[in-house]
Design an enzyme around this catalytic site. Structure first.
Site, mmCIF file in Angstrom:
data_model
loop_
_atom_site.group_PDB
_atom_site.id
_atom_site.type_symbol
_atom_site.label_atom_id
_atom_site.label_comp_id
_atom_site.label_asym_id
_atom_site.label_seq_id
_atom_site.Cartn_x
_atom_site.Cartn_y
_atom_site.Cartn_z
ATOM 1 N N ASP A 484 12.183 24.302 43.555
ATOM 2 C CA ASP A 484 11.681 22.980 44.362
ATOM 3 C C ASP A 484 12.860 22.548 45.271
ATOM 4 O O ASP A 484 12.557 21.632 45.935
ATOM 5 C CB ASP A 484 11.388 21.821 43.222
ATOM 6 C CG ASP A 484 10.192 22.083 42.462
ATOM 7 O OD1 ASP A 484 9.177 22.438 43.152
ATOM 8 O OD2 ASP A 484 10.254 21.964 41.209
HETATM 9 C C1 BGC Z 1 14.626 19.019 40.414
HETATM 10 C C2 BGC Z 1 13.608 19.973 40.026
HETATM 11 C C3 BGC Z 1 12.294 19.560 39.614
HETATM 12 C C4 BGC Z 1 11.788 18.893 40.918
HETATM 13 C C5 BGC Z 1 10.596 18.351 40.489
HETATM 14 C C6 BGC Z 1 14.210 18.201 41.431
HETATM 15 O O1 BGC Z 1 14.704 16.897 41.785
HETATM 16 O O2 BGC Z 1 15.921 19.265 40.532
HETATM 17 O O3 BGC Z 1 14.337 20.538 38.836
HETATM 18 O O4 BGC Z 1 11.504 20.701 39.687
HETATM 19 O O5 BGC Z 1 12.651 17.519 41.045
HETATM 20 O O6 BGC Z 1 9.787 17.345 41.651
HETATM 21 C C1 NOJ Z 2 11.066 22.124 37.328
HETATM 22 C C2 NOJ Z 2 9.918 22.198 37.818
HETATM 23 O O1 NOJ Z 2 8.616 21.495 36.926
HETATM 24 C C3 NOJ Z 2 9.169 23.723 38.154
HETATM 25 O O2 NOJ Z 2 8.035 23.466 38.950
HETATM 26 C C4 NOJ Z 2 10.203 24.313 39.215
HETATM 27 O O3 NOJ Z 2 9.817 25.414 39.367
HETATM 28 C C5 NOJ Z 2 11.605 24.353 38.346
HETATM 29 N N1 NOJ Z 2 11.927 22.871 38.185
HETATM 30 C C6 NOJ Z 2 12.512 24.780 39.472
HETATM 31 O O4 NOJ Z 2 12.759 23.912 40.556
#
Ligand code: BGC
Ligand code: NOJ
Length: 812
Positions: A484
């Site tokens: 993400d």
């Molecule tokens: C986090 C990610 C997460 C995302 C969800 C980010 O701030 O670092 O791990 O998947 O937010 O929206």
């Molecule tokens: C957490 C999110 O829930 C998942 O969708 C994502 O792939 C990982 N973070 C890595 O960014």
């Protein structure tokens, strides 16, 4: 250092001190009513949706951490006041123990010769939390004590509850009837739901107004009513409604008393709503109280719950010589998979229950871990997910569980999302043999007028990639792929716009090698599924597309020693030797190799060696290296994190599993299993003071080698780590893979292993598979027999006779 121990016979983790490094929680509930409960009783409950139907209040960001709310009990014995679960009074107990088990938590506290044991659970098919309280006088003189209960109501919508005080402090309404406190705020308006807190005994008094119970300037640790030993019999009228009972007990030496408290939730049907106006229809509440009118009835329900879990966990059981491995596979990993199925990423001690609904990619991946436990519910989940898919094959990134509709606020454009649906469906069909699911008429964007068979959804998901290719012929990344925080199109921000809210704009061309790897890996699954279900033409078409992508990856996506991660919007390489920071990323190595790339020419092995050398640490594999030391607008959120945390070179446990799978694919079982043990919670138990999170479940992330707090985990429980590590260990390492016509046996294990046995339930049959490794190899099968008969293929053919089959596998 440990703060407890595993009791495998009871499937419990036993915490022996309330001073765990962080609140160590458990989940109660299996269908609609859920609770979070910490080892001192903290946490909250909700019905279906942690945001829209919150039942009890909890303050995230509270100081101290775990006193943000909970189901609290207090005892006043005339001399002292304490809490049998330690919190909130926090007076030292002579004995304390918390047993987190499968869907229940039992906390025992003893002080002044009064032993209190409280078992918290949500019975099966019951919209409420039951507390069975057993109080015993362990001394040799008579005891007169007052027992107080306490919960605080949330005014249903958790976000509104935390923000809209000008209104909310005027709306609270309750009703008291005997030993029951009903919470009926907004009943007038909504006329369909209410909650209650009851006890199956006459009370000495009650409170339902928080300020009366606590005193205006006191906290949960020193409520006025408890200190005085007497309830105020307050009836809430606005402000903050709570529910508290007081019970006076006189106990002879050795005497025991048992009570059942119920925190219930009731929804009435539509007809009632209009007929009954502001009068709550208590019929269902009475029925619920009747169901648990005695402690024996609670015990009966606990037994049923235990049977339910016994059955769920029996789908895959392992007997190996590694006790930690057995407990991960047989108990805790499968348990966590069910919790992630139920909760997705919505409510934990790190997810507020407000911010996120159900993730599209998350839920599809979670399915891989619980599918064998509840295939029917997996089917339903697949249809729910596919129903939110968009007509162009893309997907809403999230949906709200209560409405099951795509969430516009979060948007779409995460270009990996659609592919995960294909993987989930292929896994479902392999597990169940239910090809019929492909014909289920399923809407796009929840619009029935736009329904098409599920197979069409898969085709559009597959084609979504092909329709969105960039300059090198690699898939466009969109807003982000699985990572993400890798926001490669974000430099295009308008002044004042923040990267978190921006979606990639037309004309942006950043490309993802990870999605390309996924396309190969999952595209092959798609092709096989199509061929298996009689759609040869589509299968061949898919194979051709996959083959083209393979060539493109090997041409533009391999960087000499490892797979590139991406091309940014300027067409520059990301995750390349040419980069100063972020030279290598983990995700593309895992997925490209799982897709079978680089196997024949040594490129896969080179990439995995680079992973070990550059990403390996004693606590797991970091996501990228070197970590980003400054903010790069062209990389986005990933570079906002300090070095070593989260996606910026943290140990993201989810993708560690992909490397385990990749190592298994190249046949290096020793490495695969070594990586497994570096992050599997049972193995982290002995250094809990560093790891800090629960030693019975995975956390999303462990701080990486560049972090100041190297080895410290965060975001326990709700993570795709659970399902992927289950897949890695059970399918890739132990090598028991469900397949269309039976079970494929393909272990990749440490050479020193001699033998292990897996009992696998499969479509109603039971396969008892003994794997022997007399020649001490990692991979390869010399021979295999089913019920005494040698077979030539590596697939145990599905018998379909509902019987037990003995399978002997000899590696070599
Ligand atoms: C986090 C990610 C997460 C995302 C969800 C980010 O701030 O670092 O791990 O998947 O937010 O929206
Ligand atoms: C957490 C999110 O829930 C998942 O969708 C994502 O792939 C990982 N973070 C890595 O960014």
């Amino acid at each position: 250092m440990q703060f407890g121990y595993f009791d495998d016979a009871r499937k419990e983790y036993v915490i022996t001190t309330p001073a765990t490094p962080y609140p160590w929680i458990n989940y109660l509930g299996s269908k609609d009513f859920f609770s979070l409960i910490s080892n001192t009783g903290g946490g909250y409950s909700f019905y279906k949706d942690a945001k829209l139907r919150r039942i009890t209040r909890f303050r995230y960001n509270n100081v101290p951490l775990d006193l943000g709310g909970g189901r609290y009990y207090y005892i006043n014995d005339g001399k002292e006041v304490w809490s049998p679960g330690y919190a909130p009074v926090k007076k030292e107990l002579e004995r304390y123990e918390c047993r987190h088990g499968m869907g229940y938590t039992k906390i025992t506290g003893e002080k002044n010769h009064i032993e209190t044991e409280i078992t918290f659970f949500v019975p099966l098919d019951f919209n409420g939390e039951v507390h069975k309280v057993v109080i015993k006088n362990t001394g040799n003189s008579n005891k007169n004590i007052t027992l107080f209960s306490f919960i605080e109501w949330c005014l249903w919508n958790a976000l509104d509850d935390q923000t809209n005080f000008q209104r909310n402090l005027n709306t609270g309404e309750v009703e008291i009837e005997g030993s029951v406190i009903y919470h009926k705020t907004e009943y007038k308006e909504r006329r369909d739901h209410y909650a209650f807190f009851s006890v199956n005994a006459p009370t000495a008094g009650f409170d339902s107004d928080r300020e009366s119970f606590l005193g205006t300037y006191n906290g949960f640790q020193n409520p006025d009513a408890v200190l005085e030993g007497k309830s105020k019999n307050s009836v809430a009228d606005g402000w903050s409604p709570i529910a508290s009972h007081s019970l006076e007990l006189s106990l002879d030496p050795g005497e025991t008393r048992e009570y059942v408290f119920i925190l219930g939730y009731v929804e009435n049907d539509l007809e009632d709503k209009w007929k009954l106006k502001n009068v709550i229809n208590k019929t269902k509440a009475y029925r619920m109280m009747e169901e648990f009118s005695t402690a024996e009835k609670a015990d009966g329900a606990l037994k049923k719950l235990a049977d339910y879990w016994e059955d769920l966990l029996s789908g895959y059981t392992l007997v190996s010589r590694d006790e930690k491995l057995n407990r991960m596979v047989n108990i805790w990993n499968q348990y966590q998979c069910m919790v992630t199925f139920n909760l997705s990423r919505s409510a934990s001690y790190f997810e507020s229950g407000i911010g996120r609904g159900m993730g599209f990619r998350d839920s599809n991946q979670d399915l891989l871990g619980f599918l064998h436990q509840v295939p029917d519910r997996a089917r339903e989940r697949i249809i729910d997910l596919a129903s939110t898919q968009l007509e162009d094959g893309g997907a809403y990134h999230q949906y709200q569980p209560l409405t099951k509709r795509g969430n516009d606020e979060v948007g779409g454009n995460f270009n990996d999302d659609p592919l995960w649906l294909i993987l989930a469906v292929a896994a479902y069909v392999k597990e169940t043999g239910d090809c019929g699911i492909l014909n289920v008429s399923t809407p796009y964007d929840n619009d029935e007028s736009k329904a098409a068979p599920l197979a069409d959804h898969l085709k559009r998901a597959f084609d979504h990639v092909i329709h969105n290719l960039g300059p090198h012929g690699l898939p466009l990344i969109g807003r982000a792929d699985w990572n993400d925080c890798l926001n490669l199109n974000c430099f295009s921000l308008e002044p004042g716009e923040s990267f978190q809210t921006t979606t990639s704009k037309d004309g942006r061309v950043a490309e993802s090698v990870m999605i390309a790897g996924m396309f190969v890996y999952i595209g092959k699954e798609y092709a096989a599924l199509m061929k298996k279900t009689g759609n040869e033409t589509e299968g061949l078409r898919a194979e051709k597309e996959v083959h083209e992508m393979e060539e493109i990856i090997m041409k533009y996506g391999y960087d000499g020693e490892w797979f590139l991660r991406a091309y940014d919007d300027f067409g520059r390489k990301v995750g390349s030797r040419e980069c100063k920071e972020g030279r290598i990323f983990i995700e593309s190595q895992g997925l490209c190799i799982m897709g079978g790339l680089g196997l024949s020419d040594g490129k896969a092995v080179n990439a995995l060696d680079a992973v070990e050398e550059r990403l390996g640490t004693k606590y797991g594999l970091v996501l990228n290296n070197p970590a980003f030391t400054k903010y790069y607008v062209e990389y986005g959120e990933i570079s906002t994190y300090p070095e070593g945390y989260k996606e910026n070179a943290g140990i993201f446990c989810h993708n560690n599993a992909w490397i385990m799978c990749a190592e298994a694919v190249v046949g290096r079982g020793d490495k695969a299993f070594d990586y497994y043990t570096r992050i599997a919670p049972a193995y982290t138990e002995e250094y809990s003071e560093i790891h800090r999170m629960e030693p019975y479940v995975y956390s999303q992330m462990i701080a990486g080698k560049d972090a100041k707090r190297f080895g410290e985990a965060k975001n326990s429980w709700l993570t795709g780590t659970a399902s992927w590590n289950f897949v890695a260990i059970t399918q890739y390492i132990l090598g028991i893979k469900p397949d269309y016509d039976g079970i494929l046996i393909d272990p990749a294990i440490p050479k020193e292993w001699d033998t292990y046995q897996v009992t696998r339930k499969f479509r109603g049959d039971i396969y008892r598979i003994t794997v022997n490794n007399p020649n001490h190899v990692s991979k390869g099968i010399e021979r295999m027999s089913v019920d005494g008969k040698e077979i030539v293929s590596a697939v145990i053919p599905f018998a379909g006779d509902g019987r037990v089959h003995e399978v002997i596998v000899t590696m070599g």
